[in-house]
Design a protein around this motif. Structure first.
Motif, PDB file in Angstrom:
ATOM      1  N   ILE A  49       0.841  -1.205   0.000  1.00  0.00           N
ATOM      2  CA  ILE A  49       0.000   0.000   0.000  1.00  0.00           C
ATOM      3  C   ILE A  49       0.871   1.247   0.000  1.00  0.00           C
ATOM      4  CG2 ILE A  49      -1.651   1.340   1.360  1.00  0.00           C
ATOM      5  CD1 ILE A  49      -2.884  -1.312   2.246  1.00  0.00           C
TER       6      ILE A  49
ATOM      7  N   VAL B 246      -3.910  -3.694  -4.590  1.00  0.00           N
ATOM      8  CA  VAL B 246      -4.184  -2.725  -3.533  1.00  0.00           C
ATOM      9  C   VAL B 246      -5.541  -2.038  -3.692  1.00  0.00           C
ATOM     10  CG1 VAL B 246      -3.370  -0.548  -2.554  1.00  0.00           C
ATOM     11  CG2 VAL B 246      -1.745  -2.349  -3.080  1.00  0.00           C
ATOM     12  N   GLU B 247      -5.936  -1.713  -4.898  1.00  0.00           N
ATOM     13  CA  GLU B 247      -7.146  -0.915  -5.115  1.00  0.00           C
ATOM     14  C   GLU B 247      -8.432  -1.531  -4.554  1.00  0.00           C
ATOM     15  OE1 GLU B 247      -8.326   2.065  -6.179  1.00  0.00           O
ATOM     16  OE2 GLU B 247      -6.256   2.681  -5.959  1.00  0.00           O
TER      17      GLU B 247
ATOM     18  N   GLN C   7      -8.186  -0.707  -0.811  1.00  0.00           N
ATOM     19  CA  GLN C   7      -8.058   0.728  -0.545  1.00  0.00           C
ATOM     20  C   GLN C   7      -9.294   1.509  -0.964  1.00  0.00           C
ATOM     21  OE1 GLN C   7      -4.230   2.354  -1.570  1.00  0.00           O
ATOM     22  NE2 GLN C   7      -5.142   4.322  -2.028  1.00  0.00           N
TER      23      GLN C   7
ATOM     24  N   PRO D 290      -4.915   5.677   1.798  1.00  0.00           N
ATOM     25  CA  PRO D 290      -3.839   4.749   2.160  1.00  0.00           C
ATOM     26  C   PRO D 290      -3.523   4.765   3.652  1.00  0.00           C
ATOM     27  CG  PRO D 290      -3.205   6.040   0.251  1.00  0.00           C
ATOM     28  CD  PRO D 290      -4.471   6.627   0.767  1.00  0.00           C
TER      29      PRO D 290
ATOM     30  N   ALA E   3      -6.308   2.895   5.433  1.00  0.00           N
ATOM     31  CA  ALA E   3      -6.201   1.465   5.118  1.00  0.00           C
ATOM     32  C   ALA E   3      -5.076   0.815   5.914  1.00  0.00           C
ATOM     33  CB  ALA E   3      -5.969   1.278   3.620  1.00  0.00           C
TER      34      ALA E   3
END
Length: 91
Positions: free
Chosen positions: A23, A48-49, A52, A67, A70
Motif C-alpha cells: 500500500i 491494492v485498489e 483501498q 492509504p 487502510a
C-alpha cells in the motif's frame, strides 16, 4: 499445538506487514508521473485498489488519506491477531 498457533500468527502478521508495504509503495507511485501505467503500477493497482477503495471517504479535495486509513485498519487487525494468538498460547 502452541508452536502451530505461533507459526500461524507469525505468518499472518508478516503477510499483513507485506500488504501494508505494498500500500505504501502504491501511494508513493503517485509522486512519479506515469508510474501508475507502468507494469509495477498496474500490478499493484490490481492488488491494492480493491481494499483501498473501501476507504475513499477519507479524502479532502484532491488529497486522499485512503492509504493512511487502510494501513491503520490493517495495523489494528494485525495487533488483534497477535493478541488472540497470545491468548490462545497462554502468555
Amino acid at each position: 499445538m502452541v508452536t502451530i498457533i505461533s507459526y500461524i500468527v507469525t505468518i499472518l502478521a508478516r503477510l499483513i506487514n507485506l500488504y501494508m508495504i505494498l500500500i505504501m509503495v502504491y501511494a508513493l507511485l503517485s509522486w512519479f508521473p506515469g508510474a501508475y501505467s507502468s507494469t509495477l503500477g498496474r500490478w499493484l493497482a490490481k492488488i491494492v485498489e480493491p481494499y483501498q477503495s473501501m476507504f475513499n471517504f477519507a479524502s479532502f479535495g484532491m488529497l486522499s488519506f485512503a492509504p493512511v486509513v487502510a494501513i491503520l485498519v490493517l495495523y489494528f487487525i494485525q495487533m488483534g491477531i497477535i493478541y488472540l494468538g497470545k491468548l490462545l498460547i497462554g502468555i
